[in-house]
Design a protein around this motif. Structure first.
Motif, PDB file in Angstrom:
ATOM      1  N   PHE A  78       0.825  -1.219   0.000  1.00  0.00           N
ATOM      2  CA  PHE A  78       0.000   0.000   0.000  1.00  0.00           C
ATOM      3  C   PHE A  78       0.856   1.265   0.000  1.00  0.00           C
ATOM      4  CE2 PHE A  78       0.293  -1.503   4.429  1.00  0.00           C
ATOM      5  CZ  PHE A  78       0.740  -0.365   5.109  1.00  0.00           C
ATOM      6  N   ASN A 110      -0.429   4.660  -1.353  1.00  0.00           N
ATOM      7  CA  ASN A 110      -1.724   5.117  -0.843  1.00  0.00           C
ATOM      8  C   ASN A 110      -1.518   5.924   0.455  1.00  0.00           C
ATOM      9  OD1 ASN A 110      -4.202   5.270   0.471  1.00  0.00           O
ATOM     10  ND2 ASN A 110      -4.924   3.331  -0.393  1.00  0.00           N
ATOM     11  N   MET A 144      -1.782   0.520  -4.497  1.00  0.00           N
ATOM     12  CA  MET A 144      -2.667   1.252  -3.577  1.00  0.00           C
ATOM     13  C   MET A 144      -3.210   0.357  -2.465  1.00  0.00           C
ATOM     14  SD  MET A 144      -2.887   4.361  -4.666  1.00  0.00           S
ATOM     15  CE  MET A 144      -4.411   5.049  -4.035  1.00  0.00           C
ATOM     16  N   ASP A 168      -4.762  -2.467  -2.999  1.00  0.00           N
ATOM     17  CA  ASP A 168      -5.997  -3.133  -3.452  1.00  0.00           C
ATOM     18  C   ASP A 168      -5.987  -4.632  -3.140  1.00  0.00           C
ATOM     19  OD1 ASP A 168      -6.903  -0.767  -4.509  1.00  0.00           O
ATOM     20  OD2 ASP A 168      -6.386  -1.256  -6.587  1.00  0.00           O
TER      21      ASP A 168
END
Ligand SMILES: Cc1cc2nc3c(=O)[nH]c(=O)nc-3n(C[C@H](O)[C@H](O)[C@H](O)COP(=O)(O)OP(=O)(O)OC[C@H]3O[C@@H](n4cnc5c(N)ncnc54)[C@H](O)[C@@H]3O)c2cc1C
Length: 496
Positions: free
Chosen positions: A211, A214, A238, A240
């Protein structure tokens, strides 16, 4: 269309998973969030050094050609399994999962040979960690091999092989969640250029990074201030994959508040730039001083080779006032600075006196800086010789923090200084996997049927710190394992 194996992502771990799945008879689809121009994840930004266990030149010859002349004129050192395991344990303060790190260490060399068979080309790592001593090229830091063309080269080699053998790849396809039937993962829900699309498969391998890109998740898991760092690599990681796996009950594992982060040009762009690659980094701080806004030093710059400190010193820079640090050098070490100190896009000042330099260090208290240098220069051990190819023990006495190696007085103009902030590389928190297959384990420690993961998404390997060159090899080891297992599971489900 139904596939045997869907691989989410298209970095090194994903490509290895796809190639291994195909090698084991699977029909494979790769789904990449980025466009074809931006594909390749963090792997494409990597410098390309690769750390694996080897005992001597014959092991290295499994990975690259080494002529008799090169052999005669080089000292390649070794990186025995025992030593590499010790490094993994010491750097992680004995928290690394022993089975995962053993797998990484024991399978690294075989996996490098497998990558070579899949088209990757490796070369000797002359540029970054070697020097000529008594007429011989000595490789130090236990890492004499890098991939030709860096991480971008690795992605290109594996990509070319994937295309040649008919692996299907879809770009601009962001996977958002996992599809399940009777508890087993049987596909993914994705968005392709604004449209919802579903893809079905018997197994899914998630290899879509951590991540690090992000800011919301960084602040949430790594802590306050981490939203402010720069991202060294891909803007597509990110979190996900982690989110979609946790959503169906996957077990989080490892150091969720930890990450790999380094010194990075203070005014570098928000995300990595493939045309610059890893060159915003500044890894030669071991030969200079790191100075914060108060003009003070705040780490032992020479604690060890940069390979063993750089991944945590980025976080130390982030913790300084206004999140920056200047790296200061004198002309005695200019020739030792790595290539990244010679690029055009960097924040650099030079001066012929320390007093002049003090006025040029933006944001730094000049008096604090001059006092720090005076104290440091007086503390340098003068009777120990400087040698950049070993931990030379040329340290300081009586100052805090000490500088343990490569401490020379800052006294020979011109002086050069480089302004850095923190650049995050990747996050350490990941998923719990089965150590023989790469299958994702759920919160009650049962395997989730049809779900595998690899690369940055594997939790439990890295805590607090990291040894350079481990990310690409671990992506390949765990990617290969997950791809093979996913293909075998897909075959078994056909039999059932
Ligand atoms: C600047 C820099 C220098 C580095 N240098 C080195 C080095 O020299 N040696 C080394 O060993 N390691 C190095 N590393 C670390 C190494 O690059 C990473 O650890 C490794 O490449 C991670 O591989 P991966 O396949 O897990 O992730 P990635 O390569 O990041 O791949 C993740 C992929 O998933 C895709 N993706 C993300 N979300 C989705 C989604 N929702 N749907 C579909 N696709 C998605 C991304 O677009 C990407 O293709 C470096 C990293 C950086 C940033």
């Amino acid at each position: 269309m139904e596939y045997d194996v869907i691989v989410v992502g298209k970095g090194n771990a994903a490509l290895c998973a796809a190639l291994a799945a195909q090698e084991n008879g699977a029909k494979v689809l790769m789904l990449e969030a980025a466009s074809e121009d931006e594909h390749g994840g963090n792997s494409r930004f990597a410098g390309g050094v690769m750390r694996f266990a080897y005992t001597g030149v014959e092991d290295l010859r499994r990975v690259t050609d080494i002529s008799a002349e090169e052999e005669a004129n080089s000292d390649f050192g070794s990186n025995t399994r025992e030593h590499f395991l010790d490094v993994m344990h010491e750097l992680t303060q004995y928290r690394t999962d022993p089975d995962l790190s053993e797998l990484l260490v024991n399978s690294g060399l075989d996996t490098m040979a497998w990558l070579r068979a899949k088209g990757a080309k490796f070369i000797l790592n002359h540029g970054r960690q070697s020097g000529i001593i008594d007429g011989k090229r000595v490789y130090f830091g236990n890492m004499p091999i890098e991939v030709n063309g860096g991480g971008a080269g690795l992605v290109d080699y594996l990509d070319a092989t994937a295309k040649k053998i008919g692996i299907e790849i879809l770009y601009d396809t962001r996977v958002g969640s996992l599809m399940q039937e009777n508890g087993a993962v049987c596909g993914v829900h994705a968005e392709q250029k604004g449209k919802a699309v579903d893809f079905r498969a018997k197994s899914v391998v998630l290899a879509c990074g951590g991540f690090e890109a992000n800011p919301e998740m960084r602040a949430r898991y790594l802590g306050p201030g981490w939203d402010l760092c720069k991202v060294r690599g891909s803007r597509f990681n990110m979190g996900d994959g982690l989110k979609m796996a946790l959503d169906i009950g996957a077990a989080p594992y490892g150091n969720w508040s930890g990450c790999h982060a380094t010194g990075w040009d203070r005014y570098a762009p928000e995300f990595g730039d493939v045309s610059v690659g890893d060159q915003f980094q500044k890894h030669s701080y071991i030969f200079g001083l790191l100075i914060n806004a108060e003009g003070k030093r705040f780490v032992d710059e020479g604690y060890d080779f940069h390979s063993f400190t750089y991944a945590k010193y980025g976080g130390e820079v982030l913790r300084q006032p206004s999140q920056f640090a200047w790296q200061v050098f004198d002309s005695k070490v200019t020739k030792l600075l790595r290539s990244e100190y010679r690029i055009k896009m960097m924040t650099k000042v030079s001066a012929n006196t320390l007093e002049e330099l003090a006025t040029k260090l933006e944001g730094v208290n000049p008096d604090g800086f001059l006092k720090t240098v005076r104290d440091y220069n007086a503390a340098v051990k003068k009777d120990v010789p400087f040698n950049h190819t070993i931990k030379d023990g040329k340290g300081t006495a009586g100052i805090e923090p000490p500088k343990s190696n490569w401490a020379q007085a800052l006294d020979t103009p011109p002086y050069d200084a480089y302004s850095t902030t923190c650049g995050i590389t990747f996050t350490f928190g990941g998923l719990r996997i089965d150590k023989e297959t790469g299958q994702v384990i759920n919160v009650h420690f049962h395997p989730i049927r049809g779900l595998y993961c690899a690369g940055e998404m594997v939790g439990g390997l890295f805590y607090f710190n990291y040894a350079s060159g481990t990310g690409l090899v671990s992506g390949a080891v765990f990617g290969r394992m997950a791809g093979r297992s996913a293909a075998l599971a897909a075959k078994q489900s056909e039999v059932i």
